[in-house]
Design a protein around this motif. Structure first.
Motif, PDB file in Angstrom:
ATOM      1  N   SER A  53     -24.391 -12.403 -39.383  1.00 57.61           N
ATOM      2  CA  SER A  53     -24.323 -11.769 -37.964  1.00 57.61           C
ATOM      3  C   SER A  53     -24.007 -12.564 -37.033  1.00 57.61           C
ATOM      4  O   SER A  53     -23.134 -12.282 -36.253  1.00 57.61           O
ATOM      5  N   ARG A  54     -24.285 -14.036 -37.039  1.00 55.13           N
ATOM      6  CA  ARG A  54     -23.975 -15.084 -36.215  1.00 55.13           C
ATOM      7  C   ARG A  54     -22.566 -15.386 -36.055  1.00 55.13           C
ATOM      8  O   ARG A  54     -21.602 -15.344 -35.250  1.00 55.13           O
ATOM      9  N   VAL A  55     -21.975 -15.409 -37.308  1.00 54.90           N
ATOM     10  CA  VAL A  55     -20.602 -15.577 -37.705  1.00 54.90           C
ATOM     11  C   VAL A  55     -19.656 -14.252 -37.156  1.00 54.90           C
ATOM     12  O   VAL A  55     -18.566 -14.479 -36.551  1.00 54.90           O
ATOM     13  N   GLU A  56     -20.178 -13.343 -37.481  1.00 60.33           N
ATOM     14  CA  GLU A  56     -19.429 -11.939 -37.196  1.00 60.33           C
ATOM     15  C   GLU A  56     -19.520 -11.881 -35.740  1.00 60.33           C
ATOM     16  O   GLU A  56     -18.314 -11.661 -35.001  1.00 60.33           O
ATOM     17  N   ALA A  57     -20.686 -12.230 -34.936  1.00 59.23           N
ATOM     18  CA  ALA A  57     -20.722 -12.336 -33.495  1.00 59.23           C
ATOM     19  C   ALA A  57     -19.485 -13.227 -32.755  1.00 59.23           C
ATOM     20  O   ALA A  57     -18.843 -12.976 -31.913  1.00 59.23           O
ATOM     21  N   GLU A  58     -19.444 -14.405 -33.282  1.00 62.25           N
ATOM     22  CA  GLU A  58     -18.424 -15.293 -32.856  1.00 62.25           C
ATOM     23  C   GLU A  58     -17.090 -14.988 -33.087  1.00 62.25           C
ATOM     24  O   GLU A  58     -16.156 -15.137 -32.329  1.00 62.25           O
ATOM     25  N   ALA A  59     -16.768 -14.543 -34.210  1.00 62.26           N
ATOM     26  CA  ALA A  59     -15.459 -14.019 -34.550  1.00 62.26           C
ATOM     27  C   ALA A  59     -15.220 -12.918 -33.580  1.00 62.26           C
ATOM     28  O   ALA A  59     -13.926 -12.693 -32.931  1.00 62.26           O
ATOM     29  N   GLU A  60     -16.189 -11.972 -33.376  1.00 64.79           N
ATOM     30  CA  GLU A  60     -15.611 -10.769 -32.498  1.00 64.79           C
ATOM     31  C   GLU A  60     -15.297 -11.185 -31.066  1.00 64.79           C
ATOM     32  O   GLU A  60     -14.502 -10.882 -30.356  1.00 64.79           O
ATOM     33  N   LEU A  61     -16.290 -12.144 -30.626  1.00 66.15           N
ATOM     34  CA  LEU A  61     -16.189 -12.991 -29.248  1.00 66.15           C
ATOM     35  C   LEU A  61     -14.779 -13.680 -29.201  1.00 66.15           C
ATOM     36  O   LEU A  61     -13.927 -13.523 -28.114  1.00 66.15           O
ATOM     37  N   ASN A  62     -14.383 -14.273 -30.277  1.00 69.16           N
ATOM     38  CA  ASN A  62     -13.182 -15.061 -30.081  1.00 69.16           C
ATOM     39  C   ASN A  62     -11.869 -13.953 -30.260  1.00 69.16           C
ATOM     40  O   ASN A  62     -11.020 -14.055 -29.506  1.00 69.16           O
ATOM     41  N   ALA A  63     -12.101 -12.800 -30.801  1.00 68.63           N
ATOM     42  CA  ALA A  63     -11.104 -11.740 -31.045  1.00 68.63           C
ATOM     43  C   ALA A  63     -10.794 -11.205 -29.538  1.00 68.63           C
ATOM     44  O   ALA A  63      -9.915 -10.922 -28.971  1.00 68.63           O
ATOM     45  N   VAL A  64     -11.980 -10.823 -28.796  1.00 68.20           N
ATOM     46  CA  VAL A  64     -12.158 -10.284 -27.466  1.00 68.20           C
ATOM     47  C   VAL A  64     -11.656 -11.406 -26.575  1.00 68.20           C
ATOM     48  O   VAL A  64     -10.599 -10.824 -25.813  1.00 68.20           O
ATOM     49  N   GLN A  65     -11.646 -12.525 -26.713  1.00 63.14           N
ATOM     50  CA  GLN A  65     -11.235 -13.598 -25.848  1.00 63.14           C
ATOM     51  C   GLN A  65      -9.744 -13.527 -26.048  1.00 63.14           C
ATOM     52  O   GLN A  65      -8.690 -13.551 -25.070  1.00 63.14           O
ATOM     53  N   ALA A  66      -9.251 -13.481 -27.089  1.00 64.06           N
ATOM     54  CA  ALA A  66      -7.681 -13.780 -27.592  1.00 64.06           C
ATOM     55  C   ALA A  66      -6.962 -12.508 -26.973  1.00 64.06           C
ATOM     56  O   ALA A  66      -6.127 -12.592 -26.391  1.00 64.06           O
ATOM     57  N   GLU A  67      -7.786 -11.202 -27.143  1.00 70.49           N
ATOM     58  CA  GLU A  67      -7.322  -9.925 -26.603  1.00 70.49           C
ATOM     59  C   GLU A  67      -6.928 -10.060 -25.221  1.00 70.49           C
ATOM     60  O   GLU A  67      -6.046  -9.587 -24.583  1.00 70.49           O
ATOM     61  N   GLY A  68      -8.000 -10.615 -24.429  1.00 77.03           N
ATOM     62  CA  GLY A  68      -7.940 -10.675 -23.100  1.00 77.03           C
ATOM     63  C   GLY A  68      -7.052 -11.969 -22.470  1.00 77.03           C
ATOM     64  O   GLY A  68      -6.247 -11.476 -21.476  1.00 77.03           O
ATOM     65  N   SER A  69      -6.857 -12.850 -23.313  1.00 74.37           N
ATOM     66  CA  SER A  69      -5.821 -13.784 -22.964  1.00 74.37           C
ATOM     67  C   SER A  69      -4.369 -13.016 -23.063  1.00 74.37           C
ATOM     68  O   SER A  69      -3.753 -13.422 -22.256  1.00 74.37           O
ATOM     69  N   TRP A  70      -4.131 -12.270 -24.301  1.00 71.75           N
ATOM     70  CA  TRP A  70      -2.652 -11.909 -24.331  1.00 71.75           C
ATOM     71  C   TRP A  70      -2.452 -10.695 -23.492  1.00 71.75           C
ATOM     72  O   TRP A  70      -1.506 -10.695 -22.912  1.00 71.75           O
ATOM     73  N   GLN A  71      -3.657 -10.135 -22.854  1.00 67.99           N
ATOM     74  CA  GLN A  71      -3.391  -8.882 -21.944  1.00 67.99           C
ATOM     75  C   GLN A  71      -3.042  -9.787 -20.545  1.00 67.99           C
ATOM     76  O   GLN A  71      -2.190  -9.042 -19.799  1.00 67.99           O
ATOM     77  N   GLY A  72      -3.700 -10.853 -20.389  1.00 68.33           N
ATOM     78  CA  GLY A  72      -3.399 -11.676 -18.936  1.00 68.33           C
ATOM     79  C   GLY A  72      -2.171 -12.090 -19.156  1.00 68.33           C
ATOM     80  O   GLY A  72      -1.352 -12.245 -18.132  1.00 68.33           O
ATOM     81  N   LEU A  73      -1.619 -12.787 -20.064  1.00 70.83           N
ATOM     82  CA  LEU A  73      -0.209 -13.054 -20.329  1.00 70.83           C
ATOM     83  C   LEU A  73       0.703 -11.867 -20.042  1.00 70.83           C
ATOM     84  O   LEU A  73       1.710 -11.977 -19.391  1.00 70.83           O
ATOM     85  N   THR A  74       0.296 -10.921 -20.627  1.00 67.51           N
ATOM     86  CA  THR A  74       1.100  -9.625 -20.544  1.00 67.51           C
ATOM     87  C   THR A  74       1.426  -9.056 -19.270  1.00 67.51           C
ATOM     88  O   THR A  74       2.423  -8.810 -18.656  1.00 67.51           O
ATOM     89  N   ALA A  75       0.343  -9.191 -18.397  1.00 66.72           N
ATOM     90  CA  ALA A  75       0.409  -8.476 -17.238  1.00 66.72           C
ATOM     91  C   ALA A  75       0.963  -9.612 -16.069  1.00 66.72           C
ATOM     92  O   ALA A  75       1.764  -9.375 -15.325  1.00 66.72           O
ATOM     93  N   SER A  76       0.829 -11.153 -16.318  1.00 67.93           N
ATOM     94  CA  SER A  76       1.580 -11.953 -15.809  1.00 67.93           C
ATOM     95  C   SER A  76       2.955 -11.697 -15.888  1.00 67.93           C
ATOM     96  O   SER A  76       3.701 -11.993 -14.636  1.00 67.93           O
ATOM     97  N   VAL A  77       3.421 -11.679 -16.928  1.00 66.87           N
ATOM     98  CA  VAL A  77       4.957 -11.728 -17.317  1.00 66.87           C
ATOM     99  C   VAL A  77       5.332 -10.218 -16.443  1.00 66.87           C
ATOM    100  O   VAL A  77       6.635 -10.313 -16.173  1.00 66.87           O
ATOM    101  N   ALA A  78       4.772  -9.188 -16.667  1.00 68.47           N
ATOM    102  CA  ALA A  78       5.245  -7.979 -15.840  1.00 68.47           C
ATOM    103  C   ALA A  78       5.376  -8.232 -14.604  1.00 68.47           C
ATOM    104  O   ALA A  78       5.966  -7.812 -13.944  1.00 68.47           O
ATOM    105  N   ALA A  79       4.365  -8.880 -13.746  1.00 67.00           N
ATOM    106  CA  ALA A  79       4.240  -9.011 -12.551  1.00 67.00           C
ATOM    107  C   ALA A  79       5.403 -10.000 -11.952  1.00 67.00           C
ATOM    108  O   ALA A  79       5.982  -9.442 -11.098  1.00 67.00           O
ATOM    109  N   ASP A  80       5.770 -11.010 -13.059  1.00 67.02           N
ATOM    110  CA  ASP A  80       6.772 -11.764 -12.584  1.00 67.02           C
ATOM    111  C   ASP A  80       8.103 -10.963 -12.785  1.00 67.02           C
ATOM    112  O   ASP A  80       8.958 -11.250 -11.932  1.00 67.02           O
ATOM    113  N   ALA A  81       8.111 -10.085 -13.686  1.00 64.12           N
ATOM    114  CA  ALA A  81       9.499  -9.412 -13.754  1.00 64.12           C
ATOM    115  C   ALA A  81       9.633  -8.326 -12.690  1.00 64.12           C
ATOM    116  O   ALA A  81      10.775  -7.847 -12.139  1.00 64.12           O
ATOM    117  N   ALA A  82       8.468  -7.892 -11.997  1.00 65.48           N
ATOM    118  CA  ALA A  82       8.650  -6.827 -11.038  1.00 65.48           C
ATOM    119  C   ALA A  82       8.828  -7.509  -9.400  1.00 65.48           C
ATOM    120  O   ALA A  82       8.906  -6.942  -8.606  1.00 65.48           O
TER     121      ALA A  82
END
Length: 159
Positions: free
Chosen positions: A59-88
């Motif tokens: 359970s601990r390992v699964e929770a850590e993996a889920e947290l890492n996935a959420v953080q990575a997804e948030g990071s990619w969403q931030g990068l995508t938003a930054s690139v889109a804002a720069d393009a606009a």
């Protein structure tokens, strides 16, 4: 008749002795049976405790993996938003676009000049701390600003 009483007494005594022996054997067998049952229960409890520890670890390992996935997804969403804002940020003036386009290279060059100046002019006691910070900033700026210079229309994002 005396023989009958004697025979009856002997039968009663013999039956009593065998009854006591049978009871003792039953008690001895019950002792070993209880001991075996307790050993079985102890092993079962140890197994259950080990399984519970393993489930908690999973359970601990699964929770850590889920947290890492959420953080990575948030990071990619931030990068995508930054690139889109720069393009606009397109303006109608070429002069403004040229200054905006030169800001990143100028800031990057300035960061690397600060890093070199600090490296060559600070005494050794402070050099490690200051240089690490300056190198971090200069490297992050270089990789962030120049990591992907393709046009927004030429970029392909995974679906």
């Amino acid at each position: 008749m005396d023989g009958d009483w004697f025979g009856m007494a002997a039968s009663a005594a013999g039956g009593g002795v065998f009854g006591v022996i049978g009871t003792l054997l039953g008690r001895v067998a019950g002792y070993f049976e209880t001991k075996q049952q307790q050993a079985f229960e102890r092993d079962r409890w140890q197994h259950n405790a080990a399984m519970t520890r393993l489930r908690m670890e999973v359970s601990r390992v699964e929770a850590e993996a889920e947290l890492n996935a959420v953080q990575a997804e948030g990071s990619w969403q931030g990068l995508t938003a930054s690139v889109a804002a720069d393009a606009a940020l397109a303006s109608g003036y070429q002069f403004v676009d040229a200054i905006r386009a030169l800001t990143r290279p100028a800031l990057t060059l300035l960061l690397w000049l600060i890093t070199a100046t600090v490296f060559f002019n600070v005494d050794d006691a402070l050099k490690a701390r200051v240089v690490e910070t300056a190198v971090f900033a200069a490297t992050a700026a270089t990789l962030w600003w120049f990591g992907d210079r393709t046009s927004p229309s030429g970029r392909r994002y995974p679906a």
